[in-house]
Design a protein around this motif. Sequence first.
Motif, PDB file in Angstrom:
ATOM      1  N   GLU A 132      90.864   5.782 -18.905  1.00 25.74           N
ATOM      2  CA  GLU A 132      90.352   4.444 -19.174  1.00 25.74           C
ATOM      3  C   GLU A 132      90.372   4.150 -20.676  1.00 25.74           C
ATOM      4  OE1 GLU A 132      89.444   2.264 -16.801  1.00 25.74           O
ATOM      5  OE2 GLU A 132      89.903   3.713 -15.218  1.00 25.74           O
ATOM      6  N   ALA A 133      90.033   5.135 -21.487  1.00 30.17           N
ATOM      7  CA  ALA A 133      90.015   4.963 -22.943  1.00 30.17           C
ATOM      8  C   ALA A 133      90.186   6.319 -23.605  1.00 30.17           C
ATOM      9  CB  ALA A 133      88.705   4.324 -23.394  1.00 30.17           C
ATOM     10  N   TYR A 134      90.889   6.321 -24.712  1.00 33.10           N
ATOM     11  CA  TYR A 134      91.080   7.550 -25.483  1.00 33.10           C
ATOM     12  C   TYR A 134      90.895   7.211 -26.949  1.00 33.10           C
ATOM     13  CZ  TYR A 134      93.379  11.646 -27.494  1.00 33.10           C
ATOM     14  OH  TYR A 134      93.655  12.776 -28.208  1.00 33.10           O
ATOM     15  N   PHE A 135      89.993   7.899 -27.593  1.00 35.11           N
ATOM     16  CA  PHE A 135      89.721   7.677 -29.005  1.00 35.11           C
ATOM     17  C   PHE A 135      90.153   8.905 -29.781  1.00 35.11           C
ATOM     18  CE2 PHE A 135      86.581   5.333 -26.542  1.00 35.11           C
ATOM     19  CZ  PHE A 135      86.831   4.044 -26.986  1.00 35.11           C
ATOM     20  N   ASN A 136      91.239   8.772 -30.512  1.00 33.25           N
ATOM     21  CA  ASN A 136      91.757   9.882 -31.316  1.00 33.25           C
ATOM     22  C   ASN A 136      91.351   9.643 -32.761  1.00 33.25           C
ATOM     23  OD1 ASN A 136      93.115  12.090 -32.258  1.00 33.25           O
ATOM     24  ND2 ASN A 136      95.134  11.161 -32.111  1.00 33.25           N
ATOM     25  N   ARG A 137      90.390  10.396 -33.201  1.00 28.38           N
ATOM     26  CA  ARG A 137      89.897  10.225 -34.558  1.00 28.38           C
ATOM     27  C   ARG A 137      90.481  11.300 -35.448  1.00 28.38           C
ATOM     28  NH1 ARG A 137      85.029   8.770 -31.587  1.00 28.38           N
ATOM     29  NH2 ARG A 137      84.924   6.518 -31.632  1.00 28.38           N
ATOM     30  N   GLY A 138      90.554  11.019 -36.697  1.00 29.65           N
ATOM     31  CA  GLY A 138      91.164  11.922 -37.674  1.00 29.65           C
ATOM     32  C   GLY A 138      90.421  13.222 -37.859  1.00 29.65           C
ATOM     33  N   THR A 139      91.047  14.110 -38.592  1.00 33.92           N
ATOM     34  CA  THR A 139      90.457  15.428 -38.847  1.00 33.92           C
ATOM     35  C   THR A 139      89.708  15.474 -40.168  1.00 33.92           C
ATOM     36  OG1 THR A 139      92.526  16.133 -39.848  1.00 33.92           O
ATOM     37  CG2 THR A 139      92.220  16.621 -37.510  1.00 33.92           C
ATOM     38  N   ILE A 140      89.639  14.336 -40.863  1.00 31.18           N
ATOM     39  CA  ILE A 140      88.957  14.294 -42.151  1.00 31.18           C
ATOM     40  C   ILE A 140      87.937  13.166 -42.114  1.00 31.18           C
ATOM     41  CG2 ILE A 140      89.238  13.886 -44.627  1.00 31.18           C
ATOM     42  CD1 ILE A 140      92.087  14.935 -44.338  1.00 31.18           C
ATOM     43  N   GLY A 141      86.775  13.422 -42.673  1.00 33.34           N
ATOM     44  CA  GLY A 141      85.776  12.367 -42.794  1.00 33.34           C
ATOM     45  C   GLY A 141      84.669  12.469 -41.778  1.00 33.34           C
ATOM     46  N   TYR A 142      83.919  11.382 -41.673  1.00 31.02           N
ATOM     47  CA  TYR A 142      82.718  11.347 -40.850  1.00 31.02           C
ATOM     48  C   TYR A 142      82.982  11.631 -39.380  1.00 31.02           C
ATOM     49  CZ  TYR A 142      78.602   9.567 -38.484  1.00 31.02           C
ATOM     50  OH  TYR A 142      77.506   9.449 -37.683  1.00 31.02           O
ATOM     51  N   ASN A 143      84.033  11.072 -38.816  1.00 32.22           N
ATOM     52  CA  ASN A 143      84.322  11.214 -37.387  1.00 32.22           C
ATOM     53  C   ASN A 143      85.201  12.414 -37.060  1.00 32.22           C
ATOM     54  OD1 ASN A 143      82.870   9.022 -36.410  1.00 32.22           O
ATOM     55  ND2 ASN A 143      84.493   7.602 -36.974  1.00 32.22           N
ATOM     56  N   ALA A 144      85.336  13.337 -37.971  1.00 27.42           N
ATOM     57  CA  ALA A 144      86.201  14.496 -37.731  1.00 27.42           C
ATOM     58  C   ALA A 144      85.780  15.216 -36.459  1.00 27.42           C
ATOM     59  CB  ALA A 144      86.138  15.449 -38.908  1.00 27.42           C
ATOM     60  N   GLY A 145      86.751  15.461 -35.605  1.00 26.75           N
ATOM     61  CA  GLY A 145      86.485  16.204 -34.378  1.00 26.75           C
ATOM     62  C   GLY A 145      85.747  15.429 -33.322  1.00 26.75           C
ATOM     63  N   LYS A 146      85.650  14.123 -33.448  1.00 30.22           N
ATOM     64  CA  LYS A 146      84.916  13.317 -32.476  1.00 30.22           C
ATOM     65  C   LYS A 146      85.835  12.563 -31.532  1.00 30.22           C
ATOM     66  CE  LYS A 146      80.696  13.931 -34.089  1.00 30.22           C
ATOM     67  NZ  LYS A 146      79.541  14.348 -33.382  1.00 30.22           N
ATOM     68  N   SER A 147      87.065  13.027 -31.365  1.00 32.45           N
ATOM     69  CA  SER A 147      87.954  12.390 -30.398  1.00 32.45           C
ATOM     70  C   SER A 147      87.326  12.507 -29.013  1.00 32.45           C
ATOM     71  CB  SER A 147      89.327  13.056 -30.409  1.00 32.45           C
ATOM     72  OG  SER A 147      89.964  12.848 -31.642  1.00 32.45           O
ATOM     73  N   SER A 148      87.505  11.467 -28.203  1.00 28.86           N
ATOM     74  CA  SER A 148      86.895  11.489 -26.878  1.00 28.86           C
ATOM     75  C   SER A 148      87.779  10.758 -25.879  1.00 28.86           C
ATOM     76  CB  SER A 148      85.509  10.839 -26.916  1.00 28.86           C
ATOM     77  OG  SER A 148      85.618   9.485 -27.297  1.00 28.86           O
ATOM     78  N   ILE A 149      87.461  10.977 -24.605  1.00 29.77           N
ATOM     79  CA  ILE A 149      88.238  10.365 -23.525  1.00 29.77           C
ATOM     80  C   ILE A 149      87.288   9.878 -22.437  1.00 29.77           C
ATOM     81  CG2 ILE A 149      88.584  12.509 -22.210  1.00 29.77           C
ATOM     82  CD1 ILE A 149      91.517  11.514 -21.806  1.00 29.77           C
ATOM     83  N   SER A 150      87.619   8.744 -21.844  1.00 30.27           N
ATOM     84  CA  SER A 150      86.917   8.220 -20.671  1.00 30.27           C
ATOM     85  C   SER A 150      87.932   8.129 -19.546  1.00 30.27           C
ATOM     86  CB  SER A 150      86.337   6.832 -20.948  1.00 30.27           C
ATOM     87  OG  SER A 150      85.334   6.901 -21.921  1.00 30.27           O
ATOM     88  N   TYR A 151      87.512   8.508 -18.359  1.00 29.96           N
ATOM     89  CA  TYR A 151      88.428   8.505 -17.217  1.00 29.96           C
ATOM     90  C   TYR A 151      87.671   8.135 -15.950  1.00 29.96           C
ATOM     91  CZ  TYR A 151      86.377  13.121 -16.486  1.00 29.96           C
ATOM     92  OH  TYR A 151      85.497  14.156 -16.302  1.00 29.96           O
ATOM     93  N   SER A 152      88.423   7.651 -14.971  1.00 27.68           N
ATOM     94  CA  SER A 152      87.834   7.307 -13.680  1.00 27.68           C
ATOM     95  C   SER A 152      88.600   8.036 -12.579  1.00 27.68           C
ATOM     96  CB  SER A 152      87.885   5.793 -13.450  1.00 27.68           C
ATOM     97  OG  SER A 152      89.223   5.355 -13.374  1.00 27.68           O
ATOM     98  N   TYR A 153      87.950   8.182 -11.440  1.00 27.74           N
ATOM     99  CA  TYR A 153      88.558   8.845 -10.282  1.00 27.74           C
ATOM    100  C   TYR A 153      87.781   8.417  -9.047  1.00 27.74           C
ATOM    101  CZ  TYR A 153      84.643  11.976 -11.164  1.00 27.74           C
ATOM    102  OH  TYR A 153      83.391  12.474 -11.394  1.00 27.74           O
ATOM    103  N   LYS A 154      88.397   8.545  -7.888  1.00 32.91           N
ATOM    104  CA  LYS A 154      87.749   8.154  -6.638  1.00 32.91           C
ATOM    105  C   LYS A 154      87.535   9.367  -5.751  1.00 32.91           C
ATOM    106  CE  LYS A 154      89.126   3.370  -6.130  1.00 32.91           C
ATOM    107  NZ  LYS A 154      89.770   2.385  -5.268  1.00 32.91           N
ATOM    108  N   VAL A 155      86.345   9.411  -5.164  1.00 35.45           N
ATOM    109  CA  VAL A 155      86.002  10.419  -4.171  1.00 35.45           C
ATOM    110  C   VAL A 155      85.357   9.671  -3.012  1.00 35.45           C
ATOM    111  CG1 VAL A 155      84.615  12.465  -3.663  1.00 35.45           C
ATOM    112  CG2 VAL A 155      85.633  12.191  -5.928  1.00 35.45           C
ATOM    113  N   ASN A 156      85.928   9.788  -1.823  1.00 40.44           N
ATOM    114  CA  ASN A 156      85.427   9.082  -0.630  1.00 40.44           C
ATOM    115  C   ASN A 156      85.279   7.581  -0.891  1.00 40.44           C
ATOM    116  OD1 ASN A 156      85.268  11.531   0.780  1.00 40.44           O
ATOM    117  ND2 ASN A 156      83.218  11.923  -0.031  1.00 40.44           N
ATOM    118  N   ASN A 157      86.289   6.994  -1.520  1.00 37.68           N
ATOM    119  CA  ASN A 157      86.338   5.561  -1.838  1.00 37.68           C
ATOM    120  C   ASN A 157      85.230   5.091  -2.781  1.00 37.68           C
ATOM    121  OD1 ASN A 157      88.710   4.986  -0.417  1.00 37.68           O
ATOM    122  ND2 ASN A 157      87.573   4.844   1.501  1.00 37.68           N
TER     123      ASN A 157
END
Length: 134
Positions: free
Chosen positions: A45-70
């Motif tokens: 759903e969303a992917y945030f690739n943040r740099g390796t330098i500065g305040y957000n270093a290492g804060k890359s994140s991912i959001s995903y969706s999936y269905k189980v039993n509809n």
Amino acid sequence: MDKKYHISIVIFVFSLVVLLLTNKINKRNAENSLGDYDFAIGNVEAYFNRGTIGYNAGKSSISYSYKVNNIRYINNYDMLHYKLPYSPNVNDKFVVAYNKNDPQKSLLLGDYPINSNEDFKAFVKGSKNFKIKF
């Protein structure tokens, strides 16, 4: 000067030990959280690739969706706790492992992209001896 050097070495070693222990605890929590798991197709759903330098270093994140039993579930995590897929795009599909008893608990398996239903069927068929690497 020598005393400061030794103190900085001790602080560095202590920090490294704390980081390694935290990582191990997070992996164990994820393993316990998934428990008896099954698989579904997850959609990025969303992917945030943040740099390796500065305040957000290492804060890359991912959001995903999936269905189980509809029922559609949405989950997210950051790279501090789990491995992220390499530069996914929105709507890319990957295998998701979810807890059979509590489907909200899940983990996107970024090493297993799904390009077609046949990919997912082949993964599930070959997953009898599959073990998630945390």
